[in-house]
Design a protein around this motif. Structure first.
Motif, PDB file in Angstrom:
ATOM      1  N   ASN A   1     -26.155 -22.983 -42.154  1.00 56.37           N
ATOM      2  CA  ASN A   1     -27.052 -23.005 -43.236  1.00 56.37           C
ATOM      3  C   ASN A   1     -26.484 -23.620 -44.452  1.00 56.37           C
ATOM      4  OD1 ASN A   1     -29.222 -22.121 -42.043  1.00 56.37           O
ATOM      5  ND2 ASN A   1     -29.063 -20.023 -42.595  1.00 56.37           N
ATOM      6  N   PRO A   2     -25.447 -22.979 -44.949  1.00 52.31           N
ATOM      7  CA  PRO A   2     -24.701 -23.712 -46.007  1.00 52.31           C
ATOM      8  C   PRO A   2     -24.056 -25.131 -46.080  1.00 52.31           C
ATOM      9  CG  PRO A   2     -23.341 -21.951 -45.379  1.00 52.31           C
ATOM     10  CD  PRO A   2     -24.488 -22.005 -44.621  1.00 52.31           C
ATOM     11  N   ILE A   3     -23.748 -25.288 -45.112  1.00 52.76           N
ATOM     12  CA  ILE A   3     -23.198 -26.830 -44.535  1.00 52.76           C
ATOM     13  C   ILE A   3     -24.352 -27.640 -44.698  1.00 52.76           C
ATOM     14  CG2 ILE A   3     -22.443 -28.294 -42.802  1.00 52.76           C
ATOM     15  CD1 ILE A   3     -20.358 -26.372 -41.823  1.00 52.76           C
ATOM     16  N   GLY A   4     -25.502 -27.226 -44.368  1.00 49.40           N
ATOM     17  CA  GLY A   4     -26.774 -28.111 -44.395  1.00 49.40           C
ATOM     18  C   GLY A   4     -27.025 -28.448 -45.595  1.00 49.40           C
ATOM     19  N   PHE A   5     -27.228 -27.218 -46.550  1.00 51.58           N
ATOM     20  CA  PHE A   5     -27.638 -27.803 -47.996  1.00 51.58           C
ATOM     21  C   PHE A   5     -26.374 -28.469 -48.616  1.00 51.58           C
ATOM     22  CE2 PHE A   5     -26.551 -23.328 -48.908  1.00 51.58           C
ATOM     23  CZ  PHE A   5     -25.564 -23.406 -49.764  1.00 51.58           C
ATOM     24  N   VAL A   6     -25.240 -28.173 -48.361  1.00 49.90           N
ATOM     25  CA  VAL A   6     -24.075 -29.133 -48.950  1.00 49.90           C
ATOM     26  C   VAL A   6     -24.109 -30.562 -48.647  1.00 49.90           C
ATOM     27  CG1 VAL A   6     -21.502 -29.348 -49.046  1.00 49.90           C
ATOM     28  CG2 VAL A   6     -22.599 -27.057 -49.091  1.00 49.90           C
ATOM     29  N   ASN A   7     -24.328 -30.748 -47.257  1.00 49.00           N
ATOM     30  CA  ASN A   7     -24.520 -32.007 -46.864  1.00 49.00           C
ATOM     31  C   ASN A   7     -25.700 -33.039 -47.531  1.00 49.00           C
ATOM     32  OD1 ASN A   7     -23.808 -34.194 -44.920  1.00 49.00           O
ATOM     33  ND2 ASN A   7     -25.986 -33.848 -43.989  1.00 49.00           N
ATOM     34  N   ALA A   8     -26.973 -32.326 -47.469  1.00 52.59           N
ATOM     35  CA  ALA A   8     -27.947 -32.654 -48.272  1.00 52.59           C
ATOM     36  C   ALA A   8     -27.626 -33.071 -49.845  1.00 52.59           C
ATOM     37  CB  ALA A   8     -29.146 -31.954 -48.418  1.00 52.59           C
TER      38      ALA A   8
ATOM     39  N   LEU B   1     -26.174 -29.212 -58.875  1.00 49.41           N
ATOM     40  CA  LEU B   1     -26.011 -29.676 -57.277  1.00 49.41           C
ATOM     41  C   LEU B   1     -24.435 -29.518 -57.125  1.00 49.41           C
ATOM     42  CD1 LEU B   1     -27.834 -33.128 -57.029  1.00 49.41           C
ATOM     43  CD2 LEU B   1     -28.341 -30.925 -55.641  1.00 49.41           C
ATOM     44  N   LEU B   2     -23.587 -29.800 -57.853  1.00 50.21           N
ATOM     45  CA  LEU B   2     -22.137 -29.691 -57.595  1.00 50.21           C
ATOM     46  C   LEU B   2     -21.983 -27.914 -57.584  1.00 50.21           C
ATOM     47  CD1 LEU B   2     -20.792 -32.122 -60.173  1.00 50.21           C
ATOM     48  CD2 LEU B   2     -20.616 -32.120 -57.415  1.00 50.21           C
ATOM     49  N   ASP B   3     -22.552 -27.034 -58.336  1.00 54.85           N
ATOM     50  CA  ASP B   3     -22.309 -25.840 -58.323  1.00 54.85           C
ATOM     51  C   ASP B   3     -22.998 -25.211 -57.187  1.00 54.85           C
ATOM     52  OD1 ASP B   3     -21.476 -25.677 -60.908  1.00 54.85           O
ATOM     53  OD2 ASP B   3     -23.198 -25.375 -62.122  1.00 54.85           O
ATOM     54  N   GLU B   4     -24.199 -25.788 -56.624  1.00 52.27           N
ATOM     55  CA  GLU B   4     -24.694 -25.237 -55.301  1.00 52.27           C
ATOM     56  C   GLU B   4     -23.846 -25.606 -54.006  1.00 52.27           C
ATOM     57  OE1 GLU B   4     -29.229 -25.093 -53.722  1.00 52.27           O
ATOM     58  OE2 GLU B   4     -28.378 -26.923 -53.698  1.00 52.27           O
ATOM     59  N   SER B   5     -23.370 -26.682 -54.130  1.00 50.30           N
ATOM     60  CA  SER B   5     -22.511 -27.227 -53.109  1.00 50.30           C
ATOM     61  C   SER B   5     -21.529 -26.182 -53.027  1.00 50.30           C
ATOM     62  CB  SER B   5     -22.147 -28.537 -53.436  1.00 50.30           C
ATOM     63  OG  SER B   5     -23.247 -29.553 -53.235  1.00 50.30           O
ATOM     64  N   GLN B   6     -20.742 -25.947 -54.220  1.00 50.54           N
ATOM     65  CA  GLN B   6     -19.417 -25.016 -54.331  1.00 50.54           C
ATOM     66  C   GLN B   6     -19.619 -23.809 -53.759  1.00 50.54           C
ATOM     67  OE1 GLN B   6     -15.975 -26.082 -55.461  1.00 50.54           O
ATOM     68  NE2 GLN B   6     -16.016 -24.483 -54.059  1.00 50.54           N
ATOM     69  N   GLU B   7     -21.039 -23.424 -54.047  1.00 50.12           N
ATOM     70  CA  GLU B   7     -21.442 -21.846 -53.642  1.00 50.12           C
ATOM     71  C   GLU B   7     -21.504 -22.065 -52.207  1.00 50.12           C
ATOM     72  OE1 GLU B   7     -25.276 -18.987 -53.822  1.00 50.12           O
ATOM     73  OE2 GLU B   7     -24.836 -20.537 -55.012  1.00 50.12           O
ATOM     74  N   GLY B   8     -21.897 -23.126 -51.607  1.00 50.44           N
ATOM     75  CA  GLY B   8     -22.236 -22.975 -50.156  1.00 50.44           C
ATOM     76  C   GLY B   8     -20.889 -23.271 -49.485  1.00 50.44           C
ATOM     77  N   LEU B   9     -19.698 -23.998 -49.932  1.00 43.55           N
ATOM     78  CA  LEU B   9     -18.592 -23.858 -49.428  1.00 43.55           C
ATOM     79  C   LEU B   9     -17.809 -22.490 -49.582  1.00 43.55           C
ATOM     80  CD1 LEU B   9     -17.505 -27.676 -50.685  1.00 43.55           C
ATOM     81  CD2 LEU B   9     -17.996 -27.013 -48.291  1.00 43.55           C
ATOM     82  N   ASP B  10     -17.874 -21.930 -50.555  1.00 41.83           N
ATOM     83  CA  ASP B  10     -17.411 -20.704 -50.892  1.00 41.83           C
ATOM     84  C   ASP B  10     -18.016 -19.806 -49.920  1.00 41.83           C
ATOM     85  OD1 ASP B  10     -15.726 -21.486 -52.917  1.00 41.83           O
ATOM     86  OD2 ASP B  10     -17.213 -20.706 -54.268  1.00 41.83           O
ATOM     87  N   ARG B  11     -19.295 -19.952 -49.448  1.00 42.03           N
ATOM     88  CA  ARG B  11     -19.749 -18.850 -48.515  1.00 42.03           C
ATOM     89  C   ARG B  11     -19.287 -19.395 -46.878  1.00 42.03           C
ATOM     90  NH1 ARG B  11     -26.139 -19.285 -47.245  1.00 42.03           N
ATOM     91  NH2 ARG B  11     -26.180 -19.202 -49.597  1.00 42.03           N
ATOM     92  N   VAL B  12     -19.218 -20.426 -46.748  1.00 41.85           N
ATOM     93  CA  VAL B  12     -18.394 -20.889 -45.582  1.00 41.85           C
ATOM     94  C   VAL B  12     -17.136 -20.042 -45.396  1.00 41.85           C
ATOM     95  CG1 VAL B  12     -17.593 -22.615 -44.003  1.00 41.85           C
ATOM     96  CG2 VAL B  12     -19.921 -23.099 -45.210  1.00 41.85           C
ATOM     97  N   LYS B  13     -16.452 -20.475 -46.411  1.00 34.01           N
ATOM     98  CA  LYS B  13     -15.011 -19.660 -46.530  1.00 34.01           C
ATOM     99  C   LYS B  13     -14.918 -18.319 -46.409  1.00 34.01           C
ATOM    100  CE  LYS B  13     -12.956 -20.506 -50.471  1.00 34.01           C
ATOM    101  NZ  LYS B  13     -12.097 -20.922 -51.661  1.00 34.01           N
ATOM    102  N   ARG B  14     -15.902 -17.573 -46.925  1.00 31.72           N
ATOM    103  CA  ARG B  14     -16.142 -16.220 -46.769  1.00 31.72           C
ATOM    104  C   ARG B  14     -16.258 -15.638 -45.472  1.00 31.72           C
ATOM    105  NH1 ARG B  14     -18.835 -16.586 -51.784  1.00 31.72           N
ATOM    106  NH2 ARG B  14     -20.960 -16.173 -50.685  1.00 31.72           N
ATOM    107  N   ILE B  15     -17.114 -16.393 -44.607  1.00 30.62           N
ATOM    108  CA  ILE B  15     -17.241 -16.213 -43.446  1.00 30.62           C
ATOM    109  C   ILE B  15     -16.298 -16.284 -42.716  1.00 30.62           C
ATOM    110  CG2 ILE B  15     -18.952 -16.946 -41.366  1.00 30.62           C
ATOM    111  CD1 ILE B  15     -21.133 -17.883 -43.438  1.00 30.62           C
ATOM    112  N   VAL B  16     -15.698 -17.446 -42.567  1.00 33.80           N
ATOM    113  CA  VAL B  16     -14.518 -17.508 -41.906  1.00 33.80           C
ATOM    114  C   VAL B  16     -13.198 -16.656 -42.015  1.00 33.80           C
ATOM    115  CG1 VAL B  16     -12.485 -19.329 -41.692  1.00 33.80           C
ATOM    116  CG2 VAL B  16     -14.630 -20.339 -41.537  1.00 33.80           C
ATOM    117  N   ARG B  17     -13.270 -16.246 -43.371  1.00 35.07           N
ATOM    118  CA  ARG B  17     -12.041 -15.137 -43.736  1.00 35.07           C
ATOM    119  C   ARG B  17     -12.678 -13.853 -42.963  1.00 35.07           C
ATOM    120  NH1 ARG B  17     -12.738 -14.737 -49.097  1.00 35.07           N
ATOM    121  NH2 ARG B  17     -11.522 -16.432 -49.510  1.00 35.07           N
ATOM    122  N   ALA B  18     -13.835 -13.577 -43.336  1.00 37.80           N
ATOM    123  CA  ALA B  18     -14.391 -12.531 -42.426  1.00 37.80           C
ATOM    124  C   ALA B  18     -14.285 -12.401 -41.044  1.00 37.80           C
ATOM    125  CB  ALA B  18     -15.728 -12.201 -42.788  1.00 37.80           C
ATOM    126  N   LEU B  19     -14.509 -13.628 -40.352  1.00 36.87           N
ATOM    127  CA  LEU B  19     -14.168 -13.595 -39.016  1.00 36.87           C
ATOM    128  C   LEU B  19     -12.742 -13.559 -38.630  1.00 36.87           C
ATOM    129  CD1 LEU B  19     -15.581 -14.038 -36.106  1.00 36.87           C
ATOM    130  CD2 LEU B  19     -15.264 -16.385 -36.312  1.00 36.87           C
TER     131      LEU B  19
END
Length: 301
Positions: A58-65, A120-138
């Motif tokens: 999900n976050p990777i999708g909107f970061v890519n867009a 757009l930059l803020d939203e992209s940064q938020e998406g990447l932070d979410r991915v980082k949180r998911i990976v850290r949680a896993l």
């Protein structure tokens, strides 16, 4: 006398042999338990992988867009900068260059683009932070790269890590309620307790047909802490209650579970010198409460 000594030596030798066989059997049992725990953990990670992939996609999708849009914006910015650079040579001499810049800004919708680039930059940064949180949680959930080190841990952090990698699979049909108390740091192997939390959450979710509620409560009493997972699902029939921690006991359909989750959880909690209490009535859900000493004897030794 010599006959007695001979029999005594023979008995001692037999006892030593029996003791050696017993030690070897205990080692094999410990290895089997470790392999069982690892198999259950890997099975859990496999079960979680689809949900985790969805959460990351999900976050990777909107970061890519966003990056596609930003690439277009940067192209326009460079075009506009080139036009300004060209106009610098004609300042004060000809207004036509400034007119062309105005036309260019209108064509690219300059006011909107200027206001949109930073969000757009803020939203992209938020998406990447979410991915980082998911990976850290896993990683916090599994900790496959760490040995079984007993150390003071935040139980709430373990619960949250487990929820981060699991909840996306059932959030559309289950409401989550948290009633956390204040807990001291607990000396434990948190990755193993995360496995317990995951198994209890999975059982709670699987017992709910349609929409339901799962409640996680925590508290502290004397030198123990407790974690409770309650659901309003189907409940457990009284005849099954004595067997729910037996290995391979399951009431689920074939292919829906091997009956190891609660057995493994029971073993992990015992390793932590804790206990699991269960309350359930058919049709009224079930409540599992895990009690853990703040400083178990294993850790103190």
């Amino acid at each position: 006398m010599s006959q007695t000594n001979f029999k005594l030596k023979q008995s001692t030798r037999q006892l030593e042999q029996s003791n050696a066989h017993l030690k070897a059997a205990n080692i094999r049992l410990a290895q089997a338990q470790s392999q069982l725990l690892q198999a259950e953990r890997l099975a859990s990670i496999g079960l979680l992988s689809a949900g985790v992939a969805h959460e990351i996609n999900n976050p990777i999708g909107f970061v890519n867009a966003n990056l596609g849009t930003l690439k277009t914006y940067v192209g326009h910015f460079l075009e506009l900068i080139a036009a300004y650079e060209a106009a610098e040579h004609f300042v004060g001499n000809t207004p036509i260059k400034w007119n062309s810049i105005t036309v260019l800004k209108n064509r690219m919708d300059w006011p909107y683009m200027k206001d949109d680039v930073l969000p757009l930059l803020d939203e992209s940064q938020e998406g990447l932070d979410r991915v980082k949180r998911i990976v850290r949680a896993l990683n916090d959930f599994a900790r496959t790269d760490a040995a079984d080190v007993w150390q003071p841990e935040d139980i709430h952090q373990g619960i949250e890590s487990t929820l981060s990698v699991f909840w996306s699979q059932i959030k559309h049909r289950c409401e989550l309620r948290k009633e956390y108390g204040e807990l001291p740091a607990v000396t434990c192997v948190l990755s193993k307790l995360n496995q317990v939390f995951l198994n209890l959450l999975q059982n709670a979710a699987q017992s709910i047909e349609g929409q339901g509620v799962i409640t996680i409560r925590t508290g502290c009493q004397s030198d123990e802490v407790w974690v409770e997972v309650a659901d309003n699902g189907q409940g457990i029939v009284p005849t099954d209650l004595p067997h729910i921690f037996d290995p391979f006991f399951t009431t689920k359909p074939v292919g829906k579970g091997a009956g190891l989750g609660l057995a493994v959880s029971y073993g992990i909690v015992q390793q932590h010198h804790g206990r699991i209490e269960v309350k359930s009535e058919p049709g009224r859900g079930a409540t599992f409460r895990v009690w853990l000493p703040v400083s178990p004897p294993t850790a103190r030794s």
